[in-house]
Design an enzyme around this catalytic site. Structure first.
Site, PDB file in Angstrom:
ATOM      1  N   ARG A   1       0.871  -1.373  -0.007  1.00  0.00           N
ATOM      2  CA  ARG A   1       0.024  -0.089  -0.039  1.00  0.00           C
ATOM      3  C   ARG A   1       0.974   1.174   0.124  1.00  0.00           C
ATOM      4  NH1 ARG A   1      -3.272  -0.990   4.424  1.00  0.00           N
ATOM      5  NH2 ARG A   1      -2.137   0.074   5.490  1.00  0.00           N
TER       6      ARG A   1
ATOM      7  N   TYR B   1     -13.356  22.868 -12.056  1.00  0.00           N
ATOM      8  CA  TYR B   1     -13.844  21.786 -12.519  1.00  0.00           C
ATOM      9  C   TYR B   1     -15.280  21.492 -11.887  1.00  0.00           C
ATOM     10  CZ  TYR B   1     -13.466  16.723 -13.920  1.00  0.00           C
ATOM     11  OH  TYR B   1     -13.703  15.386 -14.403  1.00  0.00           O
TER      12      TYR B   1
ATOM     13  N   ASP C   1      -5.074  23.260  -9.714  1.00  0.00           N
ATOM     14  CA  ASP C   1      -5.383  22.273 -10.432  1.00  0.00           C
ATOM     15  C   ASP C   1      -4.484  22.610 -11.814  1.00  0.00           C
ATOM     16  OD1 ASP C   1      -6.232  20.526 -12.531  1.00  0.00           O
ATOM     17  OD2 ASP C   1      -8.438  20.170 -11.814  1.00  0.00           O
TER      18      ASP C   1
ATOM     19  N   LYS D   1      -5.375  12.784 -18.204  1.00  0.00           N
ATOM     20  CA  LYS D   1      -5.370  13.398 -19.354  1.00  0.00           C
ATOM     21  C   LYS D   1      -3.883  13.624 -20.084  1.00  0.00           C
ATOM     22  CE  LYS D   1      -9.395  14.281 -18.155  1.00  0.00           C
ATOM     23  NZ  LYS D   1      -9.948  15.469 -16.975  1.00  0.00           N
TER      24      LYS D   1
HETATM   25  C1  LIG Z   1     -10.319  15.574 -15.983  1.00  0.00           C
HETATM   26  C2  LIG Z   1     -10.160  16.625 -14.845  1.00  0.00           C
HETATM   27  C3  LIG Z   1      -9.818  16.460 -13.458  1.00  0.00           C
HETATM   28  C4  LIG Z   1     -10.044  14.917 -12.838  1.00  0.00           C
HETATM   29  O1  LIG Z   1      -9.585  13.893 -13.387  1.00  0.00           O
HETATM   30  P1  LIG Z   1     -10.061  12.383 -13.086  1.00  0.00           P
HETATM   31  O2  LIG Z   1      -8.796  11.482 -13.320  1.00  0.00           O
HETATM   32  O3  LIG Z   1     -11.191  12.131 -14.361  1.00  0.00           O
HETATM   33  O4  LIG Z   1     -10.717  12.167 -11.915  1.00  0.00           O
HETATM   34  C5  LIG Z   1      -9.566  17.357 -12.815  1.00  0.00           C
HETATM   35  N1  LIG Z   1      -9.223  18.281 -13.118  1.00  0.00           N
HETATM   36  C6  LIG Z   1      -9.387  18.874 -14.522  1.00  0.00           C
HETATM   37  C7  LIG Z   1      -9.179  20.324 -14.997  1.00  0.00           C
HETATM   38  C8  LIG Z   1      -9.899  17.950 -15.440  1.00  0.00           C
HETATM   39  O5  LIG Z   1      -9.995  18.061 -16.653  1.00  0.00           O
END
Ligand SMILES: *Cc1c(COP(=O)(O)O)cnc(C)c1O
Length: 395
Positions: free
Chosen positions: A60, A114, A186, A211
């Site tokens: 873990r 988001y 973010d 992404k």
């Molecule tokens: C997709 C996304 C997230 C979240 O990512 P996941 O892996 O889908 O949970 C967070 N912030 C932004 C700007 C995103 O586009």
């Protein structure tokens, strides 16, 4: 003379970080391991004391494959002490907020965040006694005025992933820090290649590795990269929540990371070509692409960012209704319709950035479409959009 890692550029770090410790192979092996073994009891007891990447203990806490990915991500963010991995980008956002906040605290969240981020803030965090307040990302003075004694963290996102406005991150971060609040960002849109978050006053840089880093639309993962004290706090909370990513997916993410720079460069160039073309179309009122000269936020993007990506939005002329917007999107053959982005394939999405805002007005003159430009030839994508506009006009 040996190269100093501090002097290496991002492209070189992408190729050289997180490699195998075995000099005979390039990539770290995929260690599937819940059990870690110790040679004797003395080593077992020593292992309990050392809680860091690279110290075997129990599955873990990760293993060599996950540590290699974390190390490579850390190398990309100057000033970072380490990176914590999460099973999704949303888990990384939740993990960072849980590490930074306690009952009674106030969290300031950018109004362009988001949507799942908003839901964490107004849902789970509210239940835990944290009060989330939203602010207009373009109003630095208004933001500073909202900071109060109970504000212990602020969450930024720039550009907003639907509305694409670029905020003055150094100014917002400086105001927050002067108040003793932690600055979380973010940074999924730019990745550390396009924006050095810690260098610009942020404490925790969050990425949805789902992404750009994954880059091939086949995995979900998230990360928080931070300097000294924050890295330890993130790690502690993540371990208490039992957050772990599989070694198989860590290897996939590391594979994606190797080509991040070339993919982003290509996607940025193609996005600019498509954005320029859209800007000349009579059906388009406004193109919201930070890399496009004259677009909203372009000056701040030029000042603070070192790269872009394929994600941007555009606003249709105000006489175009939702049915027409859907005809445009449905007619596209090369663009898929889907939420995730940053993959090799292009996507289109009808979006309504005003729907969830509470602290700022979304004053666009028409309906919005978000595009994620992938690795296809941009001329083919433009021809596809042209087909879409013909279908839209046909009614
Ligand atoms: C997709 C996304 C997230 C979240 O990512 P996941 O892996 O889908 O949970 C967070 N912030 C932004 C700007 C995103 O586009």
């Amino acid at each position: 003379m040996t190269a100093r890692r501090d002097d290496l550029r991002a492209e070189t770090l992408l190729a050289t970080s997180g490699r195998s410790n075995d000099p005979n192979v390039v990539n770290p092996p995929i260690y599937r391991a819940s059990t870690h073994l110790y040679p004797d009891c003395a080593a077992l007891r020593a292992g309990q004391l050392s809680n860091r990447d690279g110290a075997f203990f129990y599955g873990r806490r990760g293993g060599p494959t996950q540590w290699a990915l974390a190390q490579a991500l850390t190398a990309l963010d100057p000033g970072a002490a380490g990176t914590v991995l999460y099973p999704s980008g949303s888990a990384a956002i939740a993990g960072a907020l849980l590490a930074a906040l306690a009952p009674g605290d106030v969290l300031l969240v950018t109004d362009n965040a988001y949507e799942p981020t908003r839901t964490i803030a107004t849902g789970m965090l509210a239940r835990l006694g944290v009060e989330a307040r939203f602010f207009d990302p373009l109003d630095v003075a208004g933001f500073a005025a909202q900071l109060c004694e109970r504000t212990t963290a602020v969450l930024l996102e720039s550009p907003g992933s639907l509305s694409m406005e670029v905020c003055d991150i150094p100014a917002l971060a400086a105001a927050a820090r002067a108040h003793g609040a932690a600055v979380l960002i973010d940074n999924t849109w730019a990745s550390p290649l396009g924006f050095k978050a810690l260098d610009h006053g942020c404490d925790i840089s969050i990425q949805a590795l789902t992404k750009h880093v994954g880059g091939h639309s086949d995995l979900m993962m998230g990360s928080c990269t931070a300097a000294g004290p924050w890295h330890g706090k993130l790690r502690a909370v993540s371990q208490q929540l039992g957050q772990i990513v599989s070694p198989d997916e860590a290897a996939l993410a590391l594979r994606g990371l190797r080509t991040l720079a070339v993919r982003l460069e290509r996607e940025t160039a193609s996005a600019l070509a498509v954005a320029r073309w859209l800007a000349g179309r009579p059906e388009v009122a406004q193109v919201l692409c930070p890399m496009l000269p004259g677009a909203p936020g372009h000056d701040l993007w030029l000042r603070d960012f070192s790269g872009g990506c394929g994600l941007f939005s555009f606003i249709l002329a105000n006489d175009i209704d939702d049915a027409a917007r859907c005809r445009l999107i449905d007619a596209l053959e090369l663009f898929g319709i889907g939420y995730s982005w940053g993959g090799f394939e292009s996507l289109a999405l009808p979006v309504d950035p005003g729907r969830i805002r509470t602290a700022s007005r979304w004053a666009a003159p028409g309906l919005a479409v978000r595009l994620s430009i992938g690795l296809e030839d941009p001329d083919d994508l433009i021809a596809d959009l042209e087909r879409g506009f013909v279908a839209m006009a046909r009614g």
